[in-house]
Scaffold this motif. Structure first.
Motif, PDB file in Angstrom:
ATOM      1  N   ARG A   1      18.553  50.986  49.444  1.00 19.36           N
ATOM      2  CA  ARG A   1      18.964  50.092  48.370  1.00 19.36           C
ATOM      3  C   ARG A   1      20.389  50.462  47.992  1.00 19.36           C
ATOM      4  O   ARG A   1      20.718  51.641  47.864  1.00 19.36           O
ATOM      5  CB  ARG A   1      18.051  50.250  47.154  1.00 19.36           C
ATOM      6  N   TRP A   2      21.216  49.451  47.802  1.00 17.26           N
ATOM      7  CA  TRP A   2      22.617  49.662  47.495  1.00 17.26           C
ATOM      8  C   TRP A   2      23.018  48.821  46.287  1.00 17.26           C
ATOM      9  O   TRP A   2      22.520  47.717  46.098  1.00 17.26           O
ATOM     10  CB  TRP A   2      23.498  49.256  48.675  1.00 17.26           C
ATOM     11  N   THR A   3      23.935  49.355  45.505  1.00 12.12           N
ATOM     12  CA  THR A   3      24.549  48.602  44.414  1.00 12.12           C
ATOM     13  C   THR A   3      26.049  48.674  44.600  1.00 12.12           C
ATOM     14  O   THR A   3      26.608  49.748  44.841  1.00 12.12           O
ATOM     15  CB  THR A   3      24.167  49.188  43.038  1.00 12.12           C
ATOM     16  N   SER A   4      26.698  47.532  44.484  1.00 13.29           N
ATOM     17  CA  SER A   4      28.152  47.449  44.581  1.00 13.29           C
ATOM     18  C   SER A   4      28.667  46.778  43.314  1.00 13.29           C
ATOM     19  O   SER A   4      28.158  45.730  42.912  1.00 13.29           O
ATOM     20  CB  SER A   4      28.550  46.636  45.816  1.00 13.29           C
ATOM     21  N   ARG A   5      29.654  47.405  42.654  1.00 16.33           N
ATOM     22  CA  ARG A   5      30.240  46.838  41.439  1.00 16.33           C
ATOM     23  C   ARG A   5      31.746  46.685  41.611  1.00 16.33           C
ATOM     24  O   ARG A   5      32.421  47.607  42.055  1.00 16.33           O
ATOM     25  CB  ARG A   5      29.997  47.750  40.244  1.00 16.33           C
ATOM     26  N   ILE A   6      32.220  45.516  41.234  1.00 11.76           N
ATOM     27  CA  ILE A   6      33.660  45.259  41.238  1.00 11.76           C
ATOM     28  C   ILE A   6      34.046  44.876  39.820  1.00 11.76           C
ATOM     29  O   ILE A   6      33.465  43.963  39.236  1.00 11.76           O
ATOM     30  CB  ILE A   6      34.029  44.131  42.219  1.00 11.76           C
ATOM     31  N   LYS A   7      35.001  45.621  39.264  1.00  7.57           N
ATOM     32  CA  LYS A   7      35.519  45.311  37.932  1.00  7.57           C
ATOM     33  C   LYS A   7      36.995  44.944  38.077  1.00  7.57           C
ATOM     34  O   LYS A   7      37.774  45.712  38.635  1.00  7.57           O
ATOM     35  CB  LYS A   7      35.372  46.504  36.995  1.00  7.57           C
ATOM     36  N   ILE A   8      37.330  43.755  37.579  1.00  6.38           N
ATOM     37  CA  ILE A   8      38.692  43.265  37.718  1.00  6.38           C
ATOM     38  C   ILE A   8      39.084  42.516  36.451  1.00  6.38           C
ATOM     39  O   ILE A   8      38.245  41.890  35.806  1.00  6.38           O
ATOM     40  CB  ILE A   8      38.821  42.363  38.968  1.00  6.38           C
ATOM     41  N   THR A   9      40.349  42.608  36.083  1.00  8.48           N
ATOM     42  CA  THR A   9      40.874  41.847  34.961  1.00  8.48           C
ATOM     43  C   THR A   9      41.854  40.828  35.521  1.00  8.48           C
ATOM     44  O   THR A   9      42.856  41.191  36.133  1.00  8.48           O
ATOM     45  CB  THR A   9      41.579  42.759  33.938  1.00  8.48           C
ATOM     46  N   LEU A  10      41.518  39.563  35.321  1.00 13.95           N
ATOM     47  CA  LEU A  10      42.336  38.469  35.842  1.00 13.95           C
ATOM     48  C   LEU A  10      43.163  37.858  34.715  1.00 13.95           C
ATOM     49  O   LEU A  10      42.729  37.837  33.558  1.00 13.95           O
ATOM     50  CB  LEU A  10      41.444  37.407  36.477  1.00 13.95           C
ATOM     51  N   PRO A  11      44.353  37.351  35.021  1.00 12.95           N
ATOM     52  CA  PRO A  11      45.270  36.866  33.981  1.00 12.95           C
ATOM     53  C   PRO A  11      44.666  35.816  33.046  1.00 12.95           C
ATOM     54  O   PRO A  11      44.841  35.897  31.847  1.00 12.95           O
ATOM     55  CB  PRO A  11      46.436  36.275  34.776  1.00 12.95           C
ATOM     56  N   TYR A  12      43.933  34.862  33.551  1.00 15.30           N
ATOM     57  CA  TYR A  12      43.401  33.778  32.715  1.00 15.30           C
ATOM     58  C   TYR A  12      41.923  33.941  32.376  1.00 15.30           C
ATOM     59  O   TYR A  12      41.416  33.260  31.491  1.00 15.30           O
ATOM     60  CB  TYR A  12      43.628  32.424  33.391  1.00 15.30           C
ATOM     61  N   LEU A  13      41.233  34.816  33.080  1.00 15.70           N
ATOM     62  CA  LEU A  13      39.797  34.982  32.873  1.00 15.70           C
ATOM     63  C   LEU A  13      39.431  36.276  32.168  1.00 15.70           C
ATOM     64  O   LEU A  13      38.274  36.481  31.825  1.00 15.70           O
ATOM     65  CB  LEU A  13      39.067  34.899  34.216  1.00 15.70           C
ATOM     66  N   ASP A  14      40.372  37.180  31.976  1.00 16.47           N
ATOM     67  CA  ASP A  14      40.142  38.484  31.356  1.00 16.47           C
ATOM     68  C   ASP A  14      39.264  39.336  32.283  1.00 16.47           C
ATOM     69  O   ASP A  14      39.247  39.131  33.486  1.00 16.47           O
ATOM     70  CB  ASP A  14      39.545  38.334  29.963  1.00 16.47           C
TER      71      ASP A  14
END
Length: 82
Positions: free
Chosen positions: A41-54
């Motif tokens: 079992r795997w979990t992948s997390r991506i956290k990103i801050t985009l200019p118009y979407l926060d």
């Protein structure tokens, strides 16, 4: 090291001045033992801050039987846009 801990973390620029954090985790059973190789079992997390979407966090859970995707946002207005 990823093979010892079951965790890989990458932080960097995905585009100029656009930071991203990506974490991949190999899950363990509830009793703390690693899952069998054929039922990983795997979990992948991506956290990103985009200019118009926060800030957006995308979590992907993968196992032998299914895959699920969760999207979390910091702003309610971003939810409406997605």
């Amino acid at each position: 090291m990823a093979l010892e801990t079951g965790v890989v973390v990458w932080k960097g620029e995905i585009w100029p001045d656009q930071l991203v954090e990506w974490v991949v985790i190999e899950q363990e059973n509830e009793d703390g033992q690693e899952v069998e190789k054929n039922s990983s079992r795997w979990t992948s997390r991506i956290k990103i801050t985009l200019p118009y979407l926060d800030q957006i966090m995308i979590t992907l859970h993968i196992n032998k039987l299914d895959t699920s995707i969760y999207i979390e946002t910091a702003q309610d207005t971003t939810n409406n846009l997605l």
